[in-house]
Enzyme design. Structure first.
Site, PDB file in Angstrom:
ATOM      1  N   GLY A  54       0.931  -1.333   0.140  1.00  0.00           N
ATOM      2  CA  GLY A  54       0.138  -0.040   0.088  1.00  0.00           C
ATOM      3  C   GLY A  54       0.844   1.264   0.000  1.00  0.00           C
ATOM      4  O   GLY A  54       2.353   1.282   0.171  1.00  0.00           O
ATOM      5  N   CYS A  81       5.126  -6.083   1.916  1.00  0.00           N
ATOM      6  CA  CYS A  81       5.433  -4.539   1.752  1.00  0.00           C
ATOM      7  C   CYS A  81       4.721  -3.950   2.888  1.00  0.00           C
ATOM      8  O   CYS A  81       4.995  -4.237   3.958  1.00  0.00           O
ATOM      9  CB  CYS A  81       5.368  -3.969   0.561  1.00  0.00           C
ATOM     10  SG  CYS A  81       6.200  -2.332   0.305  1.00  0.00           S
ATOM     11  N   TYR A  82       3.791  -3.109   2.674  1.00  0.00           N
ATOM     12  CA  TYR A  82       3.038  -2.447   3.625  1.00  0.00           C
ATOM     13  C   TYR A  82       2.437  -3.517   4.506  1.00  0.00           C
ATOM     14  O   TYR A  82       2.256  -3.557   5.937  1.00  0.00           O
ATOM     15  CB  TYR A  82       2.142  -1.413   2.924  1.00  0.00           C
ATOM     16  CG  TYR A  82       1.043  -0.882   3.943  1.00  0.00           C
ATOM     17  CD1 TYR A  82       1.493   0.407   4.836  1.00  0.00           C
ATOM     18  CD2 TYR A  82      -0.099  -1.322   4.097  1.00  0.00           C
ATOM     19  CE1 TYR A  82       0.466   0.926   5.614  1.00  0.00           C
ATOM     20  CE2 TYR A  82      -1.110  -0.890   5.436  1.00  0.00           C
ATOM     21  CZ  TYR A  82      -0.631   0.362   5.783  1.00  0.00           C
ATOM     22  OH  TYR A  82      -1.478   1.023   6.766  1.00  0.00           O
ATOM     23  N   HIS A 168       9.049  -7.653  -2.643  1.00  0.00           N
ATOM     24  CA  HIS A 168       7.704  -7.858  -3.720  1.00  0.00           C
ATOM     25  C   HIS A 168       8.268  -9.049  -4.152  1.00  0.00           C
ATOM     26  O   HIS A 168       8.538  -9.294  -5.159  1.00  0.00           O
ATOM     27  CB  HIS A 168       7.388  -6.784  -4.659  1.00  0.00           C
ATOM     28  CG  HIS A 168       6.937  -5.696  -3.943  1.00  0.00           C
ATOM     29  ND1 HIS A 168       5.341  -5.542  -3.762  1.00  0.00           N
ATOM     30  CD2 HIS A 168       7.357  -4.464  -3.437  1.00  0.00           C
ATOM     31  CE1 HIS A 168       5.188  -4.242  -3.510  1.00  0.00           C
ATOM     32  NE2 HIS A 168       6.471  -3.794  -3.021  1.00  0.00           N
ATOM     33  N   GLU A 170       6.020 -10.975  -5.910  1.00  0.00           N
ATOM     34  CA  GLU A 170       5.100 -11.215  -6.695  1.00  0.00           C
ATOM     35  C   GLU A 170       5.499 -10.637  -8.237  1.00  0.00           C
ATOM     36  O   GLU A 170       5.151 -10.810  -9.339  1.00  0.00           O
ATOM     37  CB  GLU A 170       3.692 -10.531  -6.681  1.00  0.00           C
ATOM     38  CG  GLU A 170       3.596  -8.939  -6.486  1.00  0.00           C
ATOM     39  CD  GLU A 170       4.231  -8.347  -5.255  1.00  0.00           C
ATOM     40  OE1 GLU A 170       4.817  -9.095  -4.393  1.00  0.00           O
ATOM     41  OE2 GLU A 170       3.712  -7.291  -5.057  1.00  0.00           O
ATOM     42  N   ASP A 226     -13.777  -9.920 -24.564  1.00  0.00           N
ATOM     43  CA  ASP A 226     -14.270  -9.855 -22.982  1.00  0.00           C
ATOM     44  C   ASP A 226     -15.878 -10.001 -23.011  1.00  0.00           C
ATOM     45  O   ASP A 226     -16.478 -10.646 -22.197  1.00  0.00           O
ATOM     46  CB  ASP A 226     -14.176  -8.555 -22.534  1.00  0.00           C
ATOM     47  CG  ASP A 226     -12.616  -8.074 -22.767  1.00  0.00           C
ATOM     48  OD1 ASP A 226     -11.792  -9.085 -22.781  1.00  0.00           O
ATOM     49  OD2 ASP A 226     -12.105  -7.244 -22.613  1.00  0.00           O
ATOM     50  N   LYS A 366      -6.440 -10.297 -19.499  1.00  0.00           N
ATOM     51  CA  LYS A 366      -6.748 -10.614 -20.630  1.00  0.00           C
ATOM     52  C   LYS A 366      -6.505 -12.034 -20.997  1.00  0.00           C
ATOM     53  O   LYS A 366      -7.456 -12.792 -21.522  1.00  0.00           O
ATOM     54  CB  LYS A 366      -5.935  -9.679 -21.729  1.00  0.00           C
ATOM     55  CG  LYS A 366      -6.732  -9.874 -23.025  1.00  0.00           C
ATOM     56  CD  LYS A 366      -8.024  -8.752 -23.209  1.00  0.00           C
ATOM     57  CE  LYS A 366      -8.202  -8.913 -24.571  1.00  0.00           C
ATOM     58  NZ  LYS A 366      -9.542  -7.934 -24.589  1.00  0.00           N
TER      59      LYS A 366
END
Ligand code: XMP
Length: 510
Positions: A54, A81-82, A168, A170, A226, A366
């Site tokens: 965050g 992180c946050y 991080h 990710e 979509d 996507k």
């Protein structure tokens, strides 16, 4: 079904976290921290929770916090992180600003033996982005990793299964990020990790079967990937209670309107109304040459056409939208429910009477939407289509749009796409199409002089369409496309290739 809760504290990589969890084989749900309580989390039986990053400092008055009862709820927790600092803070640790030694970017990480870091070498590269850090670990926690500038790059309370990482995992820059996430969900949360897109499709169908039972549901099909996937998914759940309206504005590519109608109606069995409104749109565009004006007219006319259809359909209970995650980010991130401001659905909430909006693909990227489409049995030629702008070919014809120009462009564009498909390129451009310029040039054909249109071919490679480079298509492929276009599309006398990156140009010419 096993699932992980990604509790959203406003970080920029939240969806990436969910995606990594899904890639590792567990369904992940992102929920803003303010929209769920500890009791609700327990009731939902999540296998584990990830607190996201965050932008805040835990000591800011306005910074997001969470009920510290979550630490003793018996659910494994990983803070990033946050999220890591928040766990430290909630458990009674101390957080400090790193001041001038805040870390951004690739950093060398040194880890201790710990379930979260199973299989990691002692030293590896991680990606940091923080100013604050945990200066004193709370009671019961052990510091499990450090960097040169961060004395607590990770912490753990193994007995309560509480973990935090300042970096991080990710992002791809963290060398062993994927391993860390798998260690958490598989090793610590004990997930079996067998989830696939097929499970997403099945559980979504089950969910909507229940929640939309007996309701009248409307979906505006644009013909794009979509909205097609959203419609087929909902059709599987509620059958003919889903009414799909496909407004053909006449600016689709060659045979595309018929393809969409045939596949959706005959192969997928959708309850589909196709509105052929080509003439209406062309009339409105007569004499209009200015790009923004064209876009506006098309957007407005779309709504007028839909309004007419809506009169026959009457009040509906639910409106379906094919919003996907990148649309949510573009319109301002997670917390509030944002409606995609796409031209062909953006205005609909004003003209349709409905009670609820359903966005079944809201959490997906996507490529995940395409994967869901494949699971649903939508043919590959529809599912893997390149992006196509809402106003369609109308913004690929410079100057006034006429039926004649549309036919010319459709033919030239089809040839170019055929040649790209036939070339078997190692890297297919992210988007490729023809543009009809409003220049005519002198040429010669046989013994006669000609004065034909100039068509431009455009092909770009990009990850996110925010920036793009022009594709280095082999000359032979361009030569063949040019040759065929000038031979087969009679009014075209010249073909040029656009070698401009974005920026400074945009992908589309208008
Ligand atoms: P630009 O031209 O802005 O295009 O570089 C970036 C991407 O967006 C698509 N695009 C649109 N898509 N409605 C859409 O749904 C629009 O009005 C629109 N304009 C551009 C474009 O095709 C490219 O993929």
């Amino acid at each position: 079904m096993e699932k992980i809760l990604v509790l959203d504290f406003g970080g920029q990589y939240n969806q990436l976290i969910a995606r990594r969890v899904r890639e590792a084989g567990v369904y992940a749900e992102i929920i803003p921290y303010s929209k769920i309580t500890v009791d609700e989390i327990i009731k939902e039986k999540y296998s584990g929770i990830i607190f996201t990053g965050g932008p805040n400092s835990v000591y800011d008055e306005t910074s997001p916090h969470f009920d510290s009862a979550i630490l003793d709820a018996g659910i494994p927790l990983l803070g990033i992180c946050y999220g890591c600092q928040l766990i430290g803070f909630m458990a009674g640790g101390e957080i400090r600003s790193a001041g001038t030694v805040s870390e951004y970017g690739k950093t060398s990480l040194r880890v201790k033996d710990n379930p979260l870091f199973k299989g990691l070498p002692e030293e590896s590269v991680c990606w940091m982005s923080h100013t604050d850090y945990i200066s004193s670990a709370p009671a019961g926690f052990e510091i499990t990793a450090i960097t040169n500038n961060c004395p607590c790059a990770a912490l753990a309370d193994d007995s309560r299964k509480l973990y935090g990482v300042q970096f991080h995992p990710e992002v791809t820059h963290t060398e062993y990020g994927g391993v860390i996430i798998r260690n958490f969900i598989n090793g610590i949360c004990k997930c079996k990790c067998g989830w696939t897109m097929d499970d997403f499709v099945r559980s979504s169908v089950e969910k909507y079967k229940k929640s939309l039972a007996g309701k009248k549901v409307l979906c505006a099909l644009s013909g794009g990937v979509d909205s097609s996937v959203a419609a087929v998914l909902l059709h599987k759940a509620i059958g003919d209670n889903l009414i799909c309206v496909f407004v053909d504005h006449g600016f689709l590519r060659k045979d595309e309107g018929d393809l969409v109608e045939r596949v959706m109606k005959e192969e997928m069995g959708l309850n589909l109304i196709r509105v052929n409104a080509q003439d209406r749109f062309l009339e409105k565009l007569a004499g209009v040459t200015e790009p923004e004006k064209k876009r506006k007219i098309i957007g407005e006319e779309f709504i007028r056409v839909f309004e007419d259809v809506a009169k026959d359909i009457g009040k509906v209970d639910v409106l379906v939208q094919g919003t996907i995650y990148p649309d949510v980010i573009e319109s301002g991130k997670g917390d509030a429910s944002v409606i995609k401001s796409h031209h062909n659905v953006g205005g609909l909430p004003d003209v349709i009477e409905f009670e609820e909006i359903v966005e079944p693909l809201r959490d997906l990227f996507k490529d995940e939407v395409r994967a869901a489409g494949r699971e649903l049995g939508i043919p590959e030629n529809l599912v893997s289509r390149q992006p196509f702008p809402g106003p369609g070919l109308a913004i690929r014809i410079l100057g006034e749009v006429t039926k004649e120009k549309l036919d010319i462009l459709r033919d030239a564009d089809a040839v170019f796409r055929e040649e790209i498909a036939a070339a078997g390129l190692k890297e297919i451009p992210s988007q490729y199409f023809a543009v009809l310029t409003d220049s005519r040039t002198v040429g010669v054909m046989g013994d006669a002089g000609t004065y034909g249109y100039t068509v431009a071919l455009r092909a770009v490679s990009t990850d996110d369409f925010m920036t793009a480079d022009w594709s280095r298509i082999p000359y032979d492929v361009l030569a063949k496309a040019s040759n065929r276009i000038t031979n087969e599309v009679r009014t075209i006398g010249r073909v040029v290739y656009d070698i401009t990156a974005k920026p400074p140009a945009t992908v589309e010419w208008e």
